[in-house]
Design a protein around this motif. Sequence first.
Motif, PDB file in Angstrom:
ATOM      1  N   TYR A 172      -4.565  41.505  13.388  1.00  0.00           N
ATOM      2  CA  TYR A 172      -4.357  41.766  14.740  1.00  0.00           C
ATOM      3  C   TYR A 172      -5.439  42.823  15.224  1.00  0.00           C
ATOM      4  N   PHE A 173      -5.650  42.541  16.524  1.00  0.00           N
ATOM      5  CA  PHE A 173      -6.171  43.600  17.226  1.00  0.00           C
ATOM      6  C   PHE A 173      -5.283  44.512  18.050  1.00  0.00           C
ATOM      7  N   GLY A 174      -5.487  45.738  18.171  1.00  0.00           N
ATOM      8  CA  GLY A 174      -4.490  46.491  19.401  1.00  0.00           C
ATOM      9  C   GLY A 174      -2.987  46.770  19.028  1.00  0.00           C
ATOM     10  N   MET A 228     -12.791  37.391  12.346  1.00  0.00           N
ATOM     11  CA  MET A 228     -13.913  37.542  11.798  1.00  0.00           C
ATOM     12  C   MET A 228     -14.244  38.986  11.478  1.00  0.00           C
ATOM     13  N   ASP A 229     -13.601  40.077  12.500  1.00  0.00           N
ATOM     14  CA  ASP A 229     -14.013  41.535  12.322  1.00  0.00           C
ATOM     15  C   ASP A 229     -13.373  42.077  10.989  1.00  0.00           C
ATOM     16  N   ILE A 230     -12.138  42.002  10.984  1.00  0.00           N
ATOM     17  CA  ILE A 230     -11.354  42.639   9.919  1.00  0.00           C
ATOM     18  C   ILE A 230     -10.818  41.689   8.886  1.00  0.00           C
ATOM     19  N   GLY A 231     -10.405  40.455   9.422  1.00  0.00           N
ATOM     20  CA  GLY A 231      -9.899  39.453   8.312  1.00  0.00           C
ATOM     21  C   GLY A 231     -10.973  39.135   7.361  1.00  0.00           C
ATOM     22  N   SER A 232     -12.252  39.207   7.671  1.00  0.00           N
ATOM     23  CA  SER A 232     -13.317  38.892   6.793  1.00  0.00           C
ATOM     24  C   SER A 232     -13.527  39.848   5.625  1.00  0.00           C
ATOM     25  N   HIS A 233     -13.362  41.189   5.801  1.00  0.00           N
ATOM     26  CA  HIS A 233     -13.200  41.841   4.381  1.00  0.00           C
ATOM     27  C   HIS A 233     -12.105  41.312   3.559  1.00  0.00           C
ATOM     28  N   ARG A 234     -10.951  41.035   3.926  1.00  0.00           N
ATOM     29  CA  ARG A 234      -9.787  40.761   3.064  1.00  0.00           C
ATOM     30  C   ARG A 234     -10.103  39.434   2.510  1.00  0.00           C
ATOM     31  N   GLY A 272      -4.780  45.302  10.463  1.00  0.00           N
ATOM     32  CA  GLY A 272      -4.952  45.402  12.009  1.00  0.00           C
ATOM     33  C   GLY A 272      -5.890  46.753  12.422  1.00  0.00           C
ATOM     34  N   ASN A 273      -6.350  46.254  13.492  1.00  0.00           N
ATOM     35  CA  ASN A 273      -7.184  47.252  14.007  1.00  0.00           C
ATOM     36  C   ASN A 273      -6.643  48.029  15.495  1.00  0.00           C
ATOM     37  N   PRO A 274      -6.129  49.188  15.716  1.00  0.00           N
ATOM     38  CA  PRO A 274      -5.414  49.669  16.665  1.00  0.00           C
ATOM     39  C   PRO A 274      -6.128  49.520  17.872  1.00  0.00           C
ATOM     40  N   TRP A 278     -18.445  43.357  22.434  1.00  0.00           N
ATOM     41  CA  TRP A 278     -18.966  42.272  21.599  1.00  0.00           C
ATOM     42  C   TRP A 278     -18.226  41.598  20.659  1.00  0.00           C
ATOM     43  N   ARG A 279     -17.211  42.525  20.030  1.00  0.00           N
ATOM     44  CA  ARG A 279     -16.156  42.274  19.065  1.00  0.00           C
ATOM     45  C   ARG A 279     -15.414  41.106  19.527  1.00  0.00           C
ATOM     46  N   VAL A 280     -15.077  40.888  20.841  1.00  0.00           N
ATOM     47  CA  VAL A 280     -14.195  40.044  21.332  1.00  0.00           C
ATOM     48  C   VAL A 280     -14.641  38.971  22.251  1.00  0.00           C
ATOM     49  N   TYR A 332     -19.663  43.607   1.892  1.00  0.00           N
ATOM     50  CA  TYR A 332     -18.316  43.523   1.944  1.00  0.00           C
ATOM     51  C   TYR A 332     -18.189  44.430   0.517  1.00  0.00           C
ATOM     52  N   TYR A 333     -18.192  45.749   0.826  1.00  0.00           N
ATOM     53  CA  TYR A 333     -18.159  46.868   0.096  1.00  0.00           C
ATOM     54  C   TYR A 333     -16.733  47.064  -0.443  1.00  0.00           C
ATOM     55  N   ARG A 334     -15.570  46.494  -0.060  1.00  0.00           N
ATOM     56  CA  ARG A 334     -14.152  46.570  -0.531  1.00  0.00           C
ATOM     57  C   ARG A 334     -14.480  46.130  -2.123  1.00  0.00           C
ATOM     58  N   ARG A 335     -15.323  45.113  -2.377  1.00  0.00           N
ATOM     59  CA  ARG A 335     -15.494  44.591  -3.822  1.00  0.00           C
ATOM     60  C   ARG A 335     -15.798  45.748  -4.820  1.00  0.00           C
ATOM     61  N   GLU A 373     -24.755  43.579   7.606  1.00  0.00           N
ATOM     62  CA  GLU A 373     -23.297  43.794   7.864  1.00  0.00           C
ATOM     63  C   GLU A 373     -22.457  42.574   7.576  1.00  0.00           C
ATOM     64  N   LYS A 374     -21.123  42.772   7.392  1.00  0.00           N
ATOM     65  CA  LYS A 374     -19.946  41.634   7.622  1.00  0.00           C
ATOM     66  C   LYS A 374     -19.710  41.557   9.134  1.00  0.00           C
ATOM     67  N   PRO A 375     -19.127  40.278   9.576  1.00  0.00           N
ATOM     68  CA  PRO A 375     -19.247  39.126   8.780  1.00  0.00           C
ATOM     69  C   PRO A 375     -20.856  38.687   8.749  1.00  0.00           C
TER      70      PRO A 375
END
Length: 326
Positions: free
Chosen positions: A230-232, A177-183, A154-156, A164-166, A123-126, A95-97
């Motif tokens: 962003y988170f939240g 790391m968590d969502i920026g990595s995909h983009r 962002g992630n709401p 663990w994500r933070v 990175y399945y967005r490819r 999984e990513k990252p």
Amino acid sequence: MTIRWGLIGVGDIANKRVAAAIQNDPNSELVAVCRRSEAPLQEFADQFKVPLRFTDAESLIAAPEVNAVYIATPVDCHLPQTLAAARAEKHVLVEKPMALNPAQCEQMIAACDQANVQLGVAYYRRFYPVVLRIHELIESGQLGRILSVACVTGNPNRFPADDWRVIRARGGGGPLMDIGSHRLDVFRQLLGEVESVQASTVKSPDFEAEEMATVLLVFANGVHGVLQCYFGTVDAPDRLEVIGTDGRVTVEDLNQGDLVLATEAGRSLESHPPADNLHAPLIEDFSAALLQNGNPAISGRVGKTTNDWIQMAYDDSRRSVSRDGR
Ligand SMILES: NC(=O)C1=CN([C@@H]2O[C@H](COP(=O)(O)OP(=O)(O)OC[C@H]3O[C@@H](n4cnc5c(N)ncnc54)[C@H](OP(=O)(O)O)[C@@H]3O)[C@@H](O)[C@H]2O)C=CC1
Ligand SMILES: O=C1CO[C@H](CO)[C@@H](O)[C@@H]1O
């Protein structure tokens, strides 16, 4: 022949998408699952009718029935579990990252190369048709000379401080790391290598990692890239925009897949929705590569690029004026 998968980490994403993607792929079979907590392990394995169940990753990796592992554990587990799989000569889709930092990515690549097993990163967005369409618009010159690419995401979720994500030692950072990595991986796919990465991050008042990151990338071809994550936040966006001298493409929601193309001829709306199960094309690509003795589309080397850029961003944010004391 089929790829006999062992799935390590059967939490949120395994439950929502990965197990089903493996089970729906004609070249794949889900033969083993693993997590440390016994009761949810059994519940998951019963739900997906998986015969082999393990509470430690080493035992799953050692199982002779398994010839490839899917690692869907928190980011700090990716390195040790990949190294263990490589030692056992099992292929790895992680999984990513990819890992906590570029040095860990290098270790994973070297171990898999040495063991002569494939290493892929999720990175399945490819594979998103909308991303492929934007790539085509860029490559065909329809947008003219490309000037910039921008993404806001962002992630709401308001993650608790013990998630663990933070926690940096577990997730490697926060939203970057968590969502920026995909983009960033999409930026890499669309525009290639970078010359420089600058960033500023803002530490959350509620948890250890940043709650916001703004990254400025200058690509080798001179294009500027901007990523904000962003988170939240309420109604979190997932917006992508590419601006060229002859046209502009805007996608309001990458997971939905509608794009607006604006050129001198006017504006047109195109719809390029992704697969129902976003992980399906990833699993199909990886298992087909194994069966054909080829390489997966998103190799370890490709996956590491994103970790490289994120490391550059965090290093720069430490030097920049920021409320984050990293
Ligand atoms: N590509 C995408 O769109 C998405 C990717 N992800 C990525 O997937 C990974 C997992 O995320 P997510 O499912 O949300 O996380 P969760 O926290 O929901 O699940 C993690 C799982 O890993 C297990 N686990 C933790 N440590 C170990 C260990 N040492 N050995 C075996 N199992 C372990 C946990 O169970 P237990 O504690 O019982 O061991 C749990 O089943 C992350 O890398 C994340 O970034 C996540 C969401 C979407
Ligand atoms: O795309 C995604 C959806 O959100 C999850 C939680 O922030 C991410 O881990 C994942 O990569």
